[in-house]
Design an enzyme around this catalytic site. Structure first.
Site, PDB file in Angstrom:
ATOM      1  CB  CYS B 255      -0.895  -0.048   1.121  1.00 37.50           C
ATOM      2  SG  CYS B 255      -2.105  -1.160   1.076  1.00 37.50           S
ATOM      3  CD  GLU B 289      -0.652  -6.687  -2.680  1.00 42.38           C
ATOM      4  OE1 GLU B 289       0.213  -6.540  -1.621  1.00 42.38           O
ATOM      5  OE2 GLU B 289      -1.936  -6.967  -1.575  1.00 42.38           O
TER       6      GLU B 289
END
Lengths: 463, 389
Positions: B255, B289
Site C-alpha cells: 500500500c 501490488e
C-alpha cells in the site's frame, strides 16, 4: 479501416530491439493503413489500465477532487519543540511495551465520564493516576491469566477477570492509594471488563480467529508461520513425517553402501581371476619354449646335465610303476591342459589334478611326468589362450556337432577337432596342417585325442 | 413529506455550490426533529466514493428525484445495447477504479464499506476529512472524530485524551530505524512484528484514505516505510508505503499513501522511486501490488514513463526489454505496458522496434509531469530484511 496485412509476432523481452530515432523511418514504410491498424491493435491489446488512464486523464484536467483539511490551532501548544535530531541516523529502541514503564493505556470516554463523576465534589483522583492504575490492573490480570494457563491465541470465549481485589491491593501498594478509592476503581474496572468480555488494553486483546469471516474484525493471525514457501522450507519441517523420511533415507544409503561394497569385491575377484589367467598363460608360454629344449635334450640317450632334468629323474623314481590306465585317465585330464601346452614343469605336481600333498603315497595315480610331455604334439601349433569347447554350453546356444552320416562308419565321417580360437571364434581343424594327417575324431567328444604311440625308447629312458 | 428511500437518485448541492447527481446510500433519523426528519448519506456519481458524505434534506433538489424508468440505450463506445441502469453502473465503475475487482468482491467490498464511520481526524498539525470507511474497533464506531498522536499513532476519541497522552508520550519519530536522511527528509523502516501496535495504528489510519486496502491479516509480515519531514518538534509523517517481507509475486510495495495535507508536493513519487531503489539494492525486480487506485496508477505511469524515456533518450544501439528491466528493477510487463500505451513500440519489417524520436519522447515526458523529490541513493543506509532465528 483496412484489412490487416500481417500479424506481428509476440514480443520477446530478451531480444534486443533497435531504437529508431527518427519518425521518418516509419513514414516511408509499407502502407499507412498498416500503421494505423497496428496502433489500433496495440491500443486494444493494452490492459484495462490504459483505458482507465485515458478516462482518468480527462478528469485530471480539472483536478480529482479530494477531501479537505484545516490547520489545528492548538498544535504549537500541544507539541513541544524539544526534538534534537542526532547527527547519526536514529536507531530503534525496543518497543515501548517491552520497556515496562510507559503507561500504554489512555482513558477513554467512559473512563473520563466516570472520573468526572467521581471527582464531582472534589478532586480525589487525578486522571494520570487513574490511567496508571487501570493500566497496572490490566497487566496484573494478564499475568494472572498467564500463570493459570488460560491465555488464548485468538479471541474465542469471553475473557474473565482473574485478578482478585486482594491480590491487586497487595501488588499496587507502592502506588499509595487510599483503600476506599482503590476499591471504587477496582469495581469500576471489573464491571467494565465484564461488559467488554475482553481486556480493555488493546495490546492484550487477542486477535480474531482465522475463520472469523466478519469483515469488521481485523488483524487475524496467519494460520501457520508464513515463511518463504520453498521446497527447502517444507523439508525443514520438524515433525514425525520428516523424521520417518530421514530414517528411510538412511536405510537406503546403508543398502547402497553394502551393494557398492559387494560390487567392489566382485570386481576385485574378477581382476584376480584375470591376473591368474594371464600369469597362467605366460607361464605356459614360457614353459612351452623350455619344453622344446628339454625334449630335444631328452631324445639323446645321454643325459645332459640339466638341473631340471636331474630333478625330474630323482623325483621320478617314485613314479616308476605306472601303467596306462591312470595315465590314460590323467591324459584325459591333461587334455585340458594340453590345449594350454605349457604346463608347469618345475613342479609337475601342480598339473596333477589330484592334490599335491600325498604324492608319495599314491604313486600309481601319478602320471609319469614325462609321458604327458610326449603326448604333446611337439609340432602342434602353439595354441595360446585357446579354450576347450564345452559341448553342453555349445548345445545350449544351438551349436551341435553334425550327426554322423548314415552310411559311414562311426568314427570315420567327420574328423575334426574343435577349439575356441582367438576372439571367441570356434575353429574346427580337420586336417592337421603340420602332420599332414587327418585328424582322427571319434564319438561325441570333441575333446578326444587319440593317444600318441609311445616309443619304447622313451619309456626305457627312464630306467 | 415522505423521507427518501435508499437508492434514490437526485441532485444535490455540493461544496462548490452547484448541484450534482447523487445516489442515496444510507439514511438515518435526526436526533432533533420529527419522525420523518432524516439525513442522507449520498454518493456523488461523478466522483470517487471518497467524497461521499452525510447531507441535509435542504441540500437536495427534490424536484429532480428520478423516476425509475429503465429504458434501453446504446453505449456509444462499444455499440452494445443495454438498459440505462446497466450503462450507468459501467460508467460509474470506471470512475471508481474498481475494474480489477470481480463483481462478487466488489459487491462485498461495497457492502460493508459503504458508509464512512469516522468523518474527520486530527493528526499533528492538521485536521483532515476522511475518505473511506476504516474498521476501527467497535467501541470507536460512535465517534465522528478521532485524535491521533502524531508519533505513536495512538487514536483517541476526545481532544483532552490526546493532550493528556502527549504529556507522557516521549516518542518523537516513528519507532524504527532511520534508513535515509537527506536534508529534512527522513525515511524510517518499521517492522510490523516488533512494533505491532504501531503497525496496526498505521493501518487503521491509512485505511481512512485507501479504498481497497484490507486489514484482514495481521501486520507481522509487513515492513512499513514511513516518510517524514523533520523539524524541532520531531519527525512528522507525510506518507508511507508498506511491503511484504516475503512476496511470492515479487511485489515491492503493498500500500502507498501520501497524507492529504502533503499531497501534490512530490512525496508520492518519492515513495515510488524509493521502493524501486530498495528493489535494486535487493537485486530483484519489483512491481506494486494490485489493484492500484486511480491516483496510484497515475503516479506509477508517470514514474515508469520518466525512468524509461530518460534511458531511451540517452541509449545508443539496441536494447531489450529485459535489459531495461535489469537497469531499473521495473518488471518487464510494466515496461511493455508503458511503452505500448505510449505507442513507442512498433512492428516494422518483421520485427519490433522502439521509437525514440527525441521530440516524441519530450512530449510524453512533459505529459507525465515532473519527477517528485529525488532519492539520493548515497544517503540510503540499508540492508535487505532477513528473517531472524
Amino acid at each position: 479501416m483496412s484489412r490487416l496485412s500481417f500479424r506481428p509476432r509476440p514480443l520477446d523481452i530478451h531480444k534486443k530491439l533497435p531504437i529508431v530515432k527518427s519518425i521518418k523511418d516509419f513514414e516511408d514504410d509499407d502502407t499507412p493503413t498498416s500503421t494505423r491498424t497496428q496502433m489500433l491493435r496495440l491500443v486494444a491489446e493494452a490492459d484495462n489500465d490504459t483505458q482507465v488512464h485515458q478516462v482518468a486523464s480527462k478528469k485530471t484536467v480539472s483536478e480529482i477532487p479530494t477531501p479537505e483539511y484545516v490547520i489545528v490551532d492548538t498544535y504549537e501548544r500541544d507539541y513541544s519543540p524539544t526534538f534534537n535530531q542526532p547527527a547519526s541516523y536514529l536507531r530503534a529502541r525496543g518497543a515501548r511495551a517491552e520497556l515496562g514503564d510507559f503507561v500504554e493505556y489512555d482513558l477513554d470516554n467512559e473512563d473520563e465520564d466516570w472520573l468526572q463523576e467521581f471527582n464531582k465534589e472534589r478532586l480525589i483522583l487525578p486522571a494520570e493516576k487513574f490511567e496508571t492504575i487501570i493500566f497496572k490492573l490490566e497487566v496484573l490480570d494478564h499475568k494472572a491469566r498467564e500463570r493459570a494457563g488460560v491465555i488464548t491465541p485468538t479471541l474465542g470465549s469471553p475473557i474473565p477477570v482473574l485478578l482478585t481485589f486482594d491480590a491487586a491491593v497487595e501488588a499496587l501498594q507502592a502506588l499509595s492509594i487510599q483503600y476506599g478509592v482503590f476499591q471504587s476503581i477496582y469495581s469500576y474496572w471489573k464491571e467494565k471488563r465484564e461488559r467488554w468480555l475482553k481486556p480493555v488494553l488493546r495490546r492484550l486483546q487477542p486477535p480474531p480467529p482465522v475463520n472469523d469471516t466478519n469483515p469488521y474484525n481485523v488483524f487475524r493471525p496467519r494460520e501457520k508461520a508464513h515463511r518463504l514457501h520453498t521446497r527447502r522450507m517444507q523439508r525443514r519441517e520438524n515433525n514425525v513425517q520428516s523424521f520417518e523420511k530421514l530414517r528411510q533415507v538412511r536405510r537406503n544409503l546403508d543398502q547402497a553402501k553394502n551393494l557398492l561394497e559387494a560390487l567392489i569385491k566382485r570386481e576385485e575377484k574378477k581382476r584376480d581371476v584375470m591376473e591368474s589367467e594371464v600369469s597362467l598363460q605366460r607361464i605356459q608360454m614360457k614353459y612351452k619354449n623350455e619344453t622344446e629344449l628339454l625334449e630335444d635334450s631328452l631324445a639323446l640317450p645321454e643325459m645332459p646335465s640339466f638341473p631340471q632334468q636331474s630333478k625330474f629323474v630323482s623325483s621320478e623314481d617314485e613314479y616308476l610303476e605306472s601303467d596306462d590306465f591312470p595315465l590314460h585317465n590323467n591324459n584325459n585330464n591333461n587334455n585340458r591342459i594340453r590345449f594350454q601346452p605349457h604346463g608347469l614343469m618345475d613342479t609337475p605336481r601342480v598339473i596333477m589334478p589330484s592334490g599335491v600333498g600325498s604324492m608319495k603315497r599314491d604313486i600309481r595315480r601319478r602320471p609319469v611326468p614325462y609321458s604327458w610331455l610326449h603326448k604333446l604334439d611337439p609340432v602342434e601349433p602353439l595354441l595360446l589362450f585357446t579354450k576347450p569347447l564345452v559341448a553342453e554350453k555349445l548345445a545350449a546356444v544351438g551349436i551341435v556337432p553334425p550327426p554322423p552320416p548314415s552310411g559311414g562308419g562311426g568314427g570315420g565321417g567327420h574328423n575334426f577337432r574343435g577349439r575356441i580360437g582367438r576372439g571367441g571364434r570356434i575353429v574346427f581343424d580337420r586336417w592337421n596342417p603340420l602332420m599332414h594327417t587327418p585328424i582322427e575324431c571319434g564319438g561325441d567328444s570333441l575333446l578326444y585325442m587319440p593317444p600318441k604311440p609311445r616309443s619304447s625308447t622313451h619309456n626305457s629312458s627312464f630306467q | 413529506m415522505q423521507p427518501l428511500e435508499v437508492g434514490t437518485r437526485v441532485l444535490c448541492r455540493w461544496r462548490d455550490g452547484k448541484h450534482h447527481p447523487v445516489k442515496v446510500i444510507e439514511r438515518r433519523r435526526l436526533h432533533t426533529g420529527g419522525p420523518n426528519d432524516y439525513e442522507y448519506y449520498v454518493h456523488y456519481t461523478e466522483f470517487n466514493r471518497r467524497l461521499d458524505e452525510w447531507v441535509r434534506l435542504e441540500q437536495l433538489d427534490l424536484d429532480s428525484v428520478e423516476n425509475d424508468v429503465d429504458e434501453k440505450v446504446e453505449d456509444k463506445v462499444t455499440g452494445l445495447k443495454m438498459t440505462r441502469h446497466q450503462k450507468r453502473k459501467i460508467d460509474e465503475t470506471h470512475v471508481e477504479g474498481h475494474e480489477e475487482l470481480d463483481a462478487a468482491s466488489l459487491r462485498e467490498h461495497e457492502e460493508f464499506t459503504k458508509v464512512k464511520n469516522i468523518a474527520t481526524i486530527e493528526l499533528g498539525r492538521y485536521e483532515i476529512e476522511t475518505w473511506y470507511f476504516s474498521p476501527f474497533p467497535p467501541e470507536y464506531n460512535d465517534s465522528l472524530n478521532l485524535y491521533f498522536c502524531e508519533f505513536c499513532l495512538t487514536f483517541m476519541k476526545r481532544k483532552e485524551q490526546l493532550q493528556r497522552h502527549m504529556k507522557k508520550c516521549d516518542l518523537k519519530h516513528p519507532p524504527g530505524d532511520e534508513i535515509y536522511r537527506s536534508g529534512t527528509l527522513s525515511m524510517f523502516e518499521v517492522d510490523g512484528k516488533k512494533n505491532k501496535v504501531y503497525g496496526q495504528n498505521l493501518c487503521y489510519l491509512a485505511k481512512l484514505f485507501l479504498d481497497h486496502k484490507t486489514l484482514y491479516y495481521d501486520v507481522d509480515l509487513f515492513l512499513f516505510y514511513v516518510l517524514c519531514e523533520c523539524d524541532d518538534r520531531g519527525c512528522h509523517m507525510v506518507g508511507y508505503f508498506s511491503k511484504e517481507k516475503h512476496s511470492e509475486e515479487s511485489y515491492n510495495l503493498a500500500c502507498i499513501l501520501t497524507l492529504p495535507p502533503y499531497q501534490r508536493k512530490g512525496y508520492g513519487k518519492f515513495l515510488i522511486a524509493f521502493s524501486y531503489e530498495l528493489s535494486k539494492k535487493e537485486g530483484k525486480v519489483g512491481t506494486p501490488e494490485r489493484p492500484l487506485s486511480d491516483l496510484g496508477l497515475l503516479s506509477y505511469r508517470g514514474y515508469w514513463t520518466r525512468v524509461l524515456l530518460d534511458i531511451l533518450k540517452k541509449h545508443k544501439g539496441n536494447i531489450s526489454i529485459k535489459e531495461l528491466s535489469d537497469m531499473t528493477a521495473i518488471r518487464a510487463e510494466d515496461i511493455l505496458a508503458t511503452l505500448q500505451a505510449l505507442e513507442l513500440i512498433q512492428y516494422r519489417k518483421g520485427q519490433h522496434v522502439i521509437c525514440a524520436d527525441p521530440k516524441v519522447l519530450d512530449r510524453h515526458l512533459k505529459a507525465a509531469g515532473r519527477g517528485g523529490l529525488e532519492v539520493d541513493v548515497s544517503k540510503l543506509i540499508w540492508t535487505p530484511y532477513k528473517e531472524q532465528g
